[in-house]
Design a protein around this motif. Structure first.
Motif, PDB file in Angstrom:
ATOM      1  N   GLY A 134     -21.771 -52.888 -53.053  1.00 14.28           N
ATOM      2  CA  GLY A 134     -22.020 -52.538 -54.531  1.00 14.28           C
ATOM      3  C   GLY A 134     -23.553 -52.168 -54.700  1.00 14.28           C
ATOM      4  O   GLY A 134     -24.398 -52.883 -54.209  1.00 14.28           O
ATOM      5  N   PHE A 135     -23.378 -51.216 -55.786  1.00 12.87           N
ATOM      6  CA  PHE A 135     -24.773 -51.009 -56.281  1.00 12.87           C
ATOM      7  C   PHE A 135     -24.938 -50.835 -57.680  1.00 12.87           C
ATOM      8  O   PHE A 135     -24.108 -50.253 -58.401  1.00 12.87           O
ATOM      9  CB  PHE A 135     -25.248 -49.514 -55.568  1.00 12.87           C
ATOM     10  N   ALA A 136     -26.018 -51.399 -58.276  1.00 11.48           N
ATOM     11  CA  ALA A 136     -26.210 -51.743 -59.581  1.00 11.48           C
ATOM     12  C   ALA A 136     -27.489 -50.518 -60.069  1.00 11.48           C
ATOM     13  O   ALA A 136     -28.630 -50.620 -59.688  1.00 11.48           O
ATOM     14  CB  ALA A 136     -26.941 -53.013 -60.034  1.00 11.48           C
ATOM     15  N   SER A 137     -26.904 -49.591 -60.872  1.00  8.78           N
ATOM     16  CA  SER A 137     -27.975 -48.653 -61.207  1.00  8.78           C
ATOM     17  C   SER A 137     -28.510 -48.929 -62.800  1.00  8.78           C
ATOM     18  O   SER A 137     -29.483 -47.930 -63.363  1.00  8.78           O
ATOM     19  CB  SER A 137     -27.228 -47.354 -61.454  1.00  8.78           C
ATOM     20  N   TYR A 138     -28.221 -50.000 -63.540  1.00  6.69           N
ATOM     21  CA  TYR A 138     -28.703 -50.335 -64.778  1.00  6.69           C
ATOM     22  C   TYR A 138     -28.575 -51.600 -64.998  1.00  6.69           C
ATOM     23  O   TYR A 138     -27.786 -52.561 -64.222  1.00  6.69           O
ATOM     24  CB  TYR A 138     -27.972 -49.455 -65.696  1.00  6.69           C
ATOM     25  N   VAL A 139     -29.393 -52.187 -65.877  1.00  3.11           N
ATOM     26  CA  VAL A 139     -29.458 -53.625 -66.322  1.00  3.11           C
ATOM     27  C   VAL A 139     -29.526 -53.737 -67.749  1.00  3.11           C
ATOM     28  O   VAL A 139     -29.821 -52.791 -68.395  1.00  3.11           O
ATOM     29  CB  VAL A 139     -30.694 -54.012 -65.801  1.00  3.11           C
ATOM     30  N   TYR A 140     -28.545 -54.699 -68.131  1.00  4.44           N
ATOM     31  CA  TYR A 140     -28.463 -54.801 -69.621  1.00  4.44           C
ATOM     32  C   TYR A 140     -28.566 -56.412 -69.815  1.00  4.44           C
ATOM     33  O   TYR A 140     -28.716 -57.164 -69.072  1.00  4.44           O
ATOM     34  CB  TYR A 140     -27.023 -54.319 -70.276  1.00  4.44           C
ATOM     35  N   SER A 141     -28.635 -56.681 -71.086  1.00  6.56           N
ATOM     36  CA  SER A 141     -28.836 -58.021 -71.152  1.00  6.56           C
ATOM     37  C   SER A 141     -28.017 -58.642 -72.488  1.00  6.56           C
ATOM     38  O   SER A 141     -27.740 -58.109 -73.356  1.00  6.56           O
ATOM     39  CB  SER A 141     -30.364 -58.415 -71.581  1.00  6.56           C
ATOM     40  N   MET A 142     -27.983 -59.975 -72.736  1.00  4.66           N
ATOM     41  CA  MET A 142     -27.304 -60.584 -73.579  1.00  4.66           C
ATOM     42  C   MET A 142     -28.552 -61.089 -74.543  1.00  4.66           C
ATOM     43  O   MET A 142     -29.581 -61.923 -73.892  1.00  4.66           O
ATOM     44  CB  MET A 142     -26.603 -61.967 -73.284  1.00  4.66           C
ATOM     45  N   ASN A 143     -28.586 -60.976 -75.756  1.00  5.28           N
ATOM     46  CA  ASN A 143     -29.830 -61.335 -76.333  1.00  5.28           C
ATOM     47  C   ASN A 143     -29.227 -61.946 -77.739  1.00  5.28           C
ATOM     48  O   ASN A 143     -28.018 -61.777 -77.921  1.00  5.28           O
ATOM     49  CB  ASN A 143     -30.590 -59.970 -76.958  1.00  5.28           C
ATOM     50  N   MET A 144     -30.126 -62.640 -78.493  1.00  5.89           N
ATOM     51  CA  MET A 144     -30.247 -62.906 -79.768  1.00  5.89           C
ATOM     52  C   MET A 144     -30.478 -61.780 -80.891  1.00  5.89           C
ATOM     53  O   MET A 144     -31.339 -61.047 -80.351  1.00  5.89           O
ATOM     54  CB  MET A 144     -30.967 -64.171 -80.115  1.00  5.89           C
ATOM     55  N   ALA A 145     -29.792 -61.789 -82.012  1.00 10.04           N
ATOM     56  CA  ALA A 145     -30.176 -60.811 -83.150  1.00 10.04           C
ATOM     57  C   ALA A 145     -29.929 -61.474 -84.241  1.00 10.04           C
ATOM     58  O   ALA A 145     -28.957 -62.326 -84.706  1.00 10.04           O
ATOM     59  CB  ALA A 145     -29.278 -59.525 -82.754  1.00 10.04           C
ATOM     60  N   TRP A 146     -30.669 -61.091 -85.263  1.00 11.14           N
ATOM     61  CA  TRP A 146     -30.230 -61.542 -86.687  1.00 11.14           C
ATOM     62  C   TRP A 146     -30.398 -60.354 -87.814  1.00 11.14           C
ATOM     63  O   TRP A 146     -30.874 -59.531 -87.539  1.00 11.14           O
ATOM     64  CB  TRP A 146     -31.475 -62.663 -87.009  1.00 11.14           C
ATOM     65  N   ASN A 147     -29.652 -60.899 -88.812  1.00 13.01           N
ATOM     66  CA  ASN A 147     -29.776 -59.923 -90.146  1.00 13.01           C
ATOM     67  C   ASN A 147     -30.992 -59.991 -90.781  1.00 13.01           C
ATOM     68  O   ASN A 147     -31.061 -61.366 -91.227  1.00 13.01           O
ATOM     69  CB  ASN A 147     -28.719 -60.075 -90.826  1.00 13.01           C
ATOM     70  N   THR A 148     -31.972 -58.940 -90.712  1.00 12.94           N
ATOM     71  CA  THR A 148     -33.223 -59.193 -91.317  1.00 12.94           C
ATOM     72  C   THR A 148     -33.023 -59.349 -93.049  1.00 12.94           C
ATOM     73  O   THR A 148     -34.145 -59.633 -93.824  1.00 12.94           O
ATOM     74  CB  THR A 148     -34.082 -57.546 -91.289  1.00 12.94           C
ATOM     75  N   LYS A 149     -31.915 -59.125 -93.638  1.00 14.38           N
ATOM     76  CA  LYS A 149     -31.821 -59.612 -95.063  1.00 14.38           C
ATOM     77  C   LYS A 149     -31.580 -61.098 -95.072  1.00 14.38           C
ATOM     78  O   LYS A 149     -31.926 -61.543 -96.164  1.00 14.38           O
ATOM     79  CB  LYS A 149     -30.528 -58.916 -95.527  1.00 14.38           C
ATOM     80  N   LYS A 150     -31.105 -61.598 -94.307  1.00  8.90           N
ATOM     81  CA  LYS A 150     -30.973 -63.183 -94.007  1.00  8.90           C
ATOM     82  C   LYS A 150     -32.223 -63.761 -93.696  1.00  8.90           C
ATOM     83  O   LYS A 150     -32.771 -64.834 -94.311  1.00  8.90           O
ATOM     84  CB  LYS A 150     -29.636 -63.599 -93.257  1.00  8.90           C
ATOM     85  N   PHE A 151     -32.897 -63.063 -92.690  1.00  6.45           N
ATOM     86  CA  PHE A 151     -34.369 -63.688 -92.023  1.00  6.45           C
ATOM     87  C   PHE A 151     -35.026 -62.396 -92.108  1.00  6.45           C
ATOM     88  O   PHE A 151     -35.333 -61.808 -91.009  1.00  6.45           O
ATOM     89  CB  PHE A 151     -33.886 -63.819 -90.385  1.00  6.45           C
ATOM     90  N   PRO A 152     -35.702 -62.339 -93.247  1.00  4.21           N
ATOM     91  CA  PRO A 152     -36.644 -61.224 -93.554  1.00  4.21           C
ATOM     92  C   PRO A 152     -38.166 -61.642 -92.633  1.00  4.21           C
ATOM     93  O   PRO A 152     -38.130 -62.718 -92.165  1.00  4.21           O
ATOM     94  CB  PRO A 152     -36.841 -61.125 -95.064  1.00  4.21           C
ATOM     95  N   ALA A 153     -38.889 -60.760 -92.497  1.00  9.89           N
ATOM     96  CA  ALA A 153     -40.119 -60.942 -91.810  1.00  9.89           C
ATOM     97  C   ALA A 153     -40.983 -62.213 -91.813  1.00  9.89           C
ATOM     98  O   ALA A 153     -41.551 -62.806 -91.279  1.00  9.89           O
ATOM     99  CB  ALA A 153     -41.050 -59.793 -91.662  1.00  9.89           C
ATOM    100  N   GLU A 154     -41.233 -62.280 -93.396  1.00  7.53           N
ATOM    101  CA  GLU A 154     -41.959 -63.605 -93.868  1.00  7.53           C
ATOM    102  C   GLU A 154     -41.128 -64.994 -93.869  1.00  7.53           C
ATOM    103  O   GLU A 154     -41.746 -65.941 -94.269  1.00  7.53           O
ATOM    104  CB  GLU A 154     -42.137 -63.242 -95.424  1.00  7.53           C
TER     105      GLU A 154
END
Length: 366
Positions: A134-154
């Motif tokens: 088998g040959f793998a031509s691409y890589v993806y990932s499982m990541n964490m993501a958050w809603n910026t309205k709930k978690f704003p930058a500050e």
């Protein structure tokens, strides 16, 4: 899909009829000796469109071989069935990485012919992508993501899986991948419980579920497919989620209030495989050679946001695109690869670790 099952396998099973292609007069490497056909397992949607533009159309133009998509969900059991009955309905199938080793061991997959590849393409591609069957031509990932309205930058944001689990310090609803198919937030649960990233395997199943016990009351939705988690984020069902990076990036590109966290990302690959007895095996080998090329992978990455395995592809990918890709060199130190071989290992009870996790999950989730 579950991370252990090809994530494009969300489409309805259909049958495909293939037209015979005319002999191409154009020259190029991997030219077919005569016009023929090729049946490639792929889905619709943006991913299928990217496969068509980056791989299929260039292959057809170069070889004169007509490619028809086979839109079907090929599980390991189905691969075994079509090979055993000598009714191989797809010359190339796209499989989640934990399916490849078991099928290889049982003789259901052809070996990939890397002798027809150019030396520079082979040398630029890591060994994990160049499996014998088998040959793998691409890589993806499982990541964490958050809603910026709930978690704003500050505001403090969870940056590790331990902090994702810490609902006291980082309050908000959660969403995680379901484990019903044998894939699930296993590594994330261990990271949350303090296991170092380089010491995850072999996974401690008891410790996984003890960790999941702690987060279970705060998970609003256990999702089972990429499209489902996309809807969860789009509808603000959860404030912080585990998701495929491509789904997160598609929402960000739409202008959604979402931000991706690349720390402690789980790197995953899918493999292009040739079922044993493929009637168009020679054309299948040539197609796989083409998708291993740096220029083809660069175009695919630009279209769909999945990282190339051929390192030379990064020479032509613009930086603003390259930094969206899971295989970008800058993310290597803070990411870890899923260990497919561990999932495929069979114990004294005759069950693989993947099957053992699925059974444990189905009992635990009740």
């Amino acid at each position: 899909m579950s991370i252990l099952i090809n994530r494009r396998h969300l489409m309805q099973a259909t049958s495909s009829v293939i037209a015979v292609g005319a002999l191409s007069s154009a020259s190029g490497r991997a030219r077919a000796e005569s016009a023929g056909e090729l049946k490639v397992n792929m889905s619709g949607g943006n991913w299928g469109d990217a496969v068509m533009e980056a791989y299929v159309k260039p292959f057809e133009a170069e070889t004169g071989v007509k490619v028809t998509p086979v839109k079907a969900d090929f599980s390991s059991t189905q691969i075994a069935m079509i090979v055993d009955t000598k009714n191989v309905s797809a010359d190339i199938v796209n499989l989640g990485q934990t399916n490849v080793d078991p099928l290889t061991a049982k003789g259901y997959l052809e070996q990939i012919d890397y002798s027809i590849w150019k030396k520079d393409e082979l040398e630029a591609t890591p060994d994990y992508a160049k499996q014998p069957n088998g040959f793998a031509s691409y890589v993806y990932s499982m990541n964490m993501a958050w809603n910026t309205k709930k978690f704003p930058a500050e505001k403090p944001r969870p940056n590790t899986w331990a902090e994702f689990w810490d609902v006291g310090k980082f309050p908000g609803t959660r969403s995680l991948n379901s484990g019903e198919g044998g894939g699930g937030p296993w590594e994330e649960a261990l990271l949350a419980d303090g296991v170092p990233m380089d010491q995850l395997y072999p996974l401690d199943i008891d410790r996984i579920f003890a960790s999941l016990d702690k987060i279970k009351p705060h998970v609003r939705k256990w999702w089972t497919s990429g499209s489902e988690v996309l809807q969860i984020m789009r509808d603000n069902i959860a404030d912080v989620v585990e998701s495929y990076d491509g789904r997160i990036l598609s929402l960000i590109d739409e202008g959604g209030p979402i931000e991706i966290n690349r720390n402690q990302a789980k790197l995953t690959t899918d493999y292009w495989c040739i079922p044993k007895g493929s009637p168009n095996g020679q054309n299948a080998q040539k197609f796989i050679e083409l998708i291993g090329r740096a220029d083809r992978q660069a175009e695919f990455a630009d279209l769909i946001g999945q990282g190339p395995t051929n390192r030379n592809a990064y020479k032509t990918i613009p930086d603003n695109v390259a930094r969206k890709l899971a295989s970008h060199p800058d993310y290597a130190a803070s990411s870890f690869p899923l260990n497919a071989k561990w999932y495929a290992e069979v114990g004294s009870d005759g069950k693989s670790n993947k099957e053992r996790l699925s059974q444990r999950w189905n009992e635990w989730i009740l």
